[in-house]
Design a protein around this motif. Structure first.
Motif, PDB file in Angstrom:
ATOM      1  N   GLU A   1      -5.650  13.233  -4.766  1.00  0.00           N
ATOM      2  CA  GLU A   1      -4.244  13.554  -4.536  1.00  0.00           C
ATOM      3  C   GLU A   1      -3.688  12.792  -3.336  1.00  0.00           C
ATOM      4  OE1 GLU A   1      -6.220  17.330  -6.221  1.00  0.00           O
ATOM      5  OE2 GLU A   1      -6.716  15.704  -4.835  1.00  0.00           O
ATOM      6  N   THR A   2      -4.467  12.780  -2.254  1.00  0.00           N
ATOM      7  CA  THR A   2      -4.021  12.102  -1.036  1.00  0.00           C
ATOM      8  C   THR A   2      -3.913  10.595  -1.261  1.00  0.00           C
ATOM      9  OG1 THR A   2      -5.036  13.823   0.316  1.00  0.00           O
ATOM     10  CG2 THR A   2      -4.576  11.725   1.387  1.00  0.00           C
ATOM     11  N   LYS A   3      -4.895  10.017  -1.921  1.00  0.00           N
ATOM     12  CA  LYS A   3      -4.887   8.576  -2.143  1.00  0.00           C
ATOM     13  C   LYS A   3      -3.725   8.146  -3.031  1.00  0.00           C
ATOM     14  CE  LYS A   3      -8.031   4.738  -3.058  1.00  0.00           C
ATOM     15  NZ  LYS A   3      -9.428   4.342  -3.382  1.00  0.00           N
ATOM     16  N   GLN A   4      -3.460   8.906  -4.079  1.00  0.00           N
ATOM     17  CA  GLN A   4      -2.369   8.537  -4.986  1.00  0.00           C
ATOM     18  C   GLN A   4      -1.010   8.653  -4.292  1.00  0.00           C
ATOM     19  OE1 GLN A   4      -2.691   7.067  -7.972  1.00  0.00           O
ATOM     20  NE2 GLN A   4      -4.883   7.110  -7.484  1.00  0.00           N
ATOM     21  N   ASN A   5      -0.840   9.678  -3.477  1.00  0.00           N
ATOM     22  CA  ASN A   5       0.420   9.797  -2.739  1.00  0.00           C
ATOM     23  C   ASN A   5       0.557   8.667  -1.724  1.00  0.00           C
ATOM     24  OD1 ASN A   5       1.545  12.040  -3.992  1.00  0.00           O
ATOM     25  ND2 ASN A   5       0.513  13.496  -2.650  1.00  0.00           N
ATOM     26  N   ALA A   6      -0.554   8.290  -1.087  1.00  0.00           N
ATOM     27  CA  ALA A   6      -0.519   7.175  -0.141  1.00  0.00           C
ATOM     28  C   ALA A   6      -0.174   5.864  -0.852  1.00  0.00           C
ATOM     29  CB  ALA A   6      -1.862   7.054   0.579  1.00  0.00           C
ATOM     30  N   LEU A   7      -0.749   5.663  -2.029  1.00  0.00           N
ATOM     31  CA  LEU A   7      -0.436   4.457  -2.804  1.00  0.00           C
ATOM     32  C   LEU A   7       1.033   4.426  -3.202  1.00  0.00           C
ATOM     33  CD1 LEU A   7      -3.613   4.301  -5.089  1.00  0.00           C
ATOM     34  CD2 LEU A   7      -2.936   2.588  -3.387  1.00  0.00           C
ATOM     35  N   ALA A   8       1.566   5.586  -3.600  1.00  0.00           N
ATOM     36  CA  ALA A   8       2.983   5.655  -3.981  1.00  0.00           C
ATOM     37  C   ALA A   8       3.876   5.323  -2.789  1.00  0.00           C
ATOM     38  CB  ALA A   8       3.305   7.045  -4.522  1.00  0.00           C
ATOM     39  N   LEU A   9       3.491   5.790  -1.602  1.00  0.00           N
ATOM     40  CA  LEU A   9       4.289   5.506  -0.408  1.00  0.00           C
ATOM     41  C   LEU A   9       4.160   4.034  -0.002  1.00  0.00           C
ATOM     42  CD1 LEU A   9       3.564   8.788   1.554  1.00  0.00           C
ATOM     43  CD2 LEU A   9       5.809   7.993   0.776  1.00  0.00           C
ATOM     44  N   ARG A  10       2.969   3.481  -0.174  1.00  0.00           N
ATOM     45  CA  ARG A  10       2.811   2.048   0.119  1.00  0.00           C
ATOM     46  C   ARG A  10       3.685   1.217  -0.807  1.00  0.00           C
ATOM     47  NH1 ARG A  10      -3.096  -0.648  -0.067  1.00  0.00           N
ATOM     48  NH2 ARG A  10      -2.736  -0.488  -2.311  1.00  0.00           N
ATOM     49  N   GLN A  11       3.770   1.620  -2.073  1.00  0.00           N
ATOM     50  CA  GLN A  11       4.624   0.905  -3.022  1.00  0.00           C
ATOM     51  C   GLN A  11       6.089   1.055  -2.644  1.00  0.00           C
ATOM     52  OE1 GLN A  11       3.456  -1.102  -5.530  1.00  0.00           O
ATOM     53  NE2 GLN A  11       5.616  -1.734  -5.615  1.00  0.00           N
ATOM     54  N   TRP A  12       6.435   2.216  -2.121  1.00  0.00           N
ATOM     55  CA  TRP A  12       7.817   2.463  -1.653  1.00  0.00           C
ATOM     56  C   TRP A  12       8.180   1.443  -0.557  1.00  0.00           C
ATOM     57  CZ3 TRP A  12       9.145   5.592   3.020  1.00  0.00           C
ATOM     58  CH2 TRP A  12      10.520   5.859   3.115  1.00  0.00           C
ATOM     59  N   PHE A  13       7.245   1.175   0.341  1.00  0.00           N
ATOM     60  CA  PHE A  13       7.480   0.176   1.377  1.00  0.00           C
ATOM     61  C   PHE A  13       7.617  -1.220   0.763  1.00  0.00           C
ATOM     62  CE2 PHE A  13       6.238   3.440   4.347  1.00  0.00           C
ATOM     63  CZ  PHE A  13       6.822   3.061   5.547  1.00  0.00           C
ATOM     64  N   LYS A  14       6.737  -1.542  -0.189  1.00  0.00           N
ATOM     65  CA  LYS A  14       6.795  -2.853  -0.830  1.00  0.00           C
ATOM     66  C   LYS A  14       8.117  -3.047  -1.555  1.00  0.00           C
ATOM     67  CE  LYS A  14       1.815  -3.546  -1.556  1.00  0.00           C
ATOM     68  NZ  LYS A  14       0.731  -3.681  -2.574  1.00  0.00           N
ATOM     69  N   ASP A  15       8.560  -2.003  -2.235  1.00  0.00           N
ATOM     70  CA  ASP A  15       9.823  -2.104  -2.969  1.00  0.00           C
ATOM     71  C   ASP A  15      11.000  -2.333  -2.029  1.00  0.00           C
ATOM     72  OD1 ASP A  15       8.405  -1.662  -5.280  1.00  0.00           O
ATOM     73  OD2 ASP A  15       8.938   0.465  -5.449  1.00  0.00           O
ATOM     74  N   ALA A  16      10.834  -1.932  -0.770  1.00  0.00           N
ATOM     75  CA  ALA A  16      11.890  -2.137   0.221  1.00  0.00           C
ATOM     76  C   ALA A  16      11.773  -3.499   0.899  1.00  0.00           C
ATOM     77  CB  ALA A  16      11.842  -1.028   1.267  1.00  0.00           C
ATOM     78  N   GLY A  17      10.786  -4.293   0.491  1.00  0.00           N
ATOM     79  CA  GLY A  17      10.634  -5.633   1.041  1.00  0.00           C
ATOM     80  C   GLY A  17       9.649  -5.752   2.182  1.00  0.00           C
ATOM     81  N   ALA A  18       8.907  -4.693   2.487  1.00  0.00           N
ATOM     82  CA  ALA A  18       7.928  -4.737   3.582  1.00  0.00           C
ATOM     83  C   ALA A  18       6.690  -5.512   3.143  1.00  0.00           C
ATOM     84  CB  ALA A  18       7.553  -3.329   4.006  1.00  0.00           C
ATOM     85  N   ASP A  19       6.217  -6.422   4.004  1.00  0.00           N
ATOM     86  CA  ASP A  19       4.989  -7.148   3.701  1.00  0.00           C
ATOM     87  C   ASP A  19       3.787  -6.381   4.253  1.00  0.00           C
ATOM     88  OD1 ASP A  19       4.955  -7.597   6.440  1.00  0.00           O
ATOM     89  OD2 ASP A  19       5.625  -9.678   6.280  1.00  0.00           O
TER      90      ASP A  19
END
Length: 539
Positions: A206-224
């Motif tokens: 659960e923790t890993k999947q939520n962390a991955l979703a948040l990392r993708q949220w950053f990527k979608d915002a243009g964060a490298d």
């Protein structure tokens, strides 16, 4: 134990005088059955105990391995025998960390370093000096965890709301349900958001999947990747897994094998609490827990709050066959305490074998449930008062409060005390009929209605009064329940510090997920297969 607890206690329970009779026979009963420590006053006089039954329970504690195991725990012995781990969460809250070593490792220095690193991060956030990848100050922090990594800090943050002093807003992401991350991130800016991933193994799904979703949220915002590394922290014992995820070593706060998840609030898992109330107030939380540790380790059993609560719990489970325990805080801020104690108690002692793996003859661990008073009075208290079930209850009330609505606090206290009185004394048929007649009802009408107003009474409860709901008193209260659970596990002769039953569902979910992601029903039992087919057809 040669004689089972049920065989020992059930005959005593069967001959226990009713509470009304016990109070009538002993005017000083309340004073005799009360104790206090660390700003917590416990009145346990409304329990189904007399001199004989209480002496038997005291002897049970004296003959148990409570003292031996507690001494071994303090010494760093691997009392978590199925995982060969020490149980040292109480060391996390002690003030003096000098000469604190385990397996030749300077644990005291490690704890101190972790505290300093936490304090420095929190100071940066409070002073708005932690800047994100666009040079903006951090305004929001998302805490990603589940179980002990979430329930403890979330409960404590809520409980200490009047002490909040942080300019940074806090958000908790626990459930793997995608709605959680979706709702939290709505309206937030990645450039001003910090994410902390809390997972000892860094492998909790659960923790890993939520962390991955948040990392993708950053990527979608243009964060490298560099920007993401700036915004992600972790608390974990698996440094490599955190690094593989992309979290730099400087952003990892340590966890240790000798701290179980449900006992981890005192470690870096307490960072959300320290963030919201400040480093000094967090130190007071640790101080209160340490004071309760000292009380538990040194106080005779007949005055020892954790031992008293543990014995009463065993009395009802093994003597009366009770299967539930209500936890009823009369404090809005403590409304999450029942959820926290659910995990603490049920995950610790919900076992069916002893420390040697042999089947237990006695039931262990109640179902913990409850909510804040007075809400429960308009919901499930009906069952507490009039059903045939006997559900022991803990009532908790702070004496001093942070608000100025004195009259409302007095009314809250009145309700709290009235509930314990009503559970104890009930209402007889004669009293119910007299009440109806006093209201002007006719004799036939009163006779017809009276049975519906009868409450059997003789329902047990404890009342705990906190001097106030401060960080110190909350720390003491949490440690009180920790030690109570430990004592019960010692008496039942089980290991309170593993949780192998949690693993089975995790193991079985993997193949089911594979079937769902492959869009194939797989080879399961007919019920599971049918559920998978319906999900695939309609999702």
């Amino acid at each position: 134990m040669s004689v089972t607890l049920s065989a020992l206690l059930q005959p005593l329970a069967a001959q226990q005088p009713p509470l009304r009779q016990l109070f009538a026979a002993e005017p000083g009963r309340a004073a005799r059955f009360s104790a206090s420590a660390c700003g917590i006053y416990l009145d346990y006089s409304k329990n189904l105990i007399d001199e004989q039954s209480w002496q038997t329970l005291q002897q049970l504690a004296a003959q148990s391995p409570i003292r031996q195991l507690s001494q071994q725990m303090q010494a760093g012995a691997a009392i978590n025998n199925t995982e060969q781990r020490a149980v040292w969460h109480s060391r996390l809250r002690q003030q003096d960390l000098t000469n604190l070593k385990l397996d030749n490792e300077d644990i005291g220095a490690a704890i101190a370093a972790c505290r300093e690193k936490m304090a420095a991060l929190i100071e940066q956030l409070h002073q708005q000096q932690y800047l994100g990848y666009q040079g903006k100050a951090i305004t929001d922090l998302i805490w990603v965890g589940i179980g002990g990594s979430l329930l403890g800090p979330q409960m404590a943050v809520e409980a200490l709301t009047p002490y909040h002093c942080s300019p940074v807003k806090l958000h908790f992401a626990g459930n793997i349900d995608g709605a959680v991350v979706s709702d939290i991130t709505r309206g937030l800016d990645p450039a001003t958001t910090l994410v902390v991933v809390a997972s000892k193994s860094f492998g909790t799904e659960e923790t890993k999947q939520n962390a991955l979703a948040l990392r993708q949220w950053f990527k979608d915002a243009g964060a490298d990747s560099d920007a993401i590394a700036l915004h992600f922290w972790a608390t974990s014992s698996n440094i490599q897994a955190a690094a593989d995820f992309g979290i730099i070593e400087q952003h990892i706060l340590p966890m240790w094998d000798w701290v179980g998840g449900r006992y981890s609030l005192w470690s870096a898992i307490g960072l959300p609490v320290a963030l919201m109330i400040g480093n000094n107030a967090f130190a007071e939380l640790l101080k209160g827990a340490a004071a309760m540790d000292q009380h538990f380790f040194t106080t005779p059993f007949n005055e020892n709050l954790p031992v008293i609560l543990a014995l009463l719990g065993i009395w009802y489970i093994n003597g009366f066959g009770c299967q539930a325990q209500a936890l009823l805080p009369y404090s809005h801020y403590l409304r999450l305490l029942p959820s926290y104690v659910q995990q603490l108690d049920m995950e610790s002692n919900g076992k069916s074998v002893d420390r040697q793996g042999q089947a237990l003859a006695d039931a262990t661990a109640p179902v913990i449930w409850g909510d804040a008073g007075t809400n429960g009075q308009h919901a499930y208290h009906q069952l507490l008062h009039q059903s045939q079930l006997k559900v022991p209850a803990d009532f908790i009330l702070p004496l001093k409060v942070s608000h100025s609505l004195t009259d409302q606090h007095q009314r809250l206290a009145a309700h709290c005390f009235a509930q314990t009185q009503a559970l104890m004394q009930g209402k007889t048929l004669t009293e119910a009929k007299a009440e109806c007649l006093a209201l002007g009802m006719s004799e036939p009408a009163a006779t017809e209605l009276a049975p519906h107003k009868v409450s059997p009474g003789n329902k047990p409860s404890n009342t705990m009064l906190l001097d106030e709901l401060s960080p110190y008193h909350l720390g003491a209260l949490i440690a009180l329940y920790e030690h109570k659970v430990f004592c019960q596990g010692a008496i039942w002769e089980l290991n309170s510090f593993d949780q192998w039953g949690v693993e089975l569902g995790k193991q079985l979910s993997g193949p089911i997920y594979q079937a769902l992601s492959a869009n194939k029903p797989g080879n399961f039992d007919s019920s599971t297969t049918q559920l998978i087919q319906r999900f695939l057809k309609n999702s």
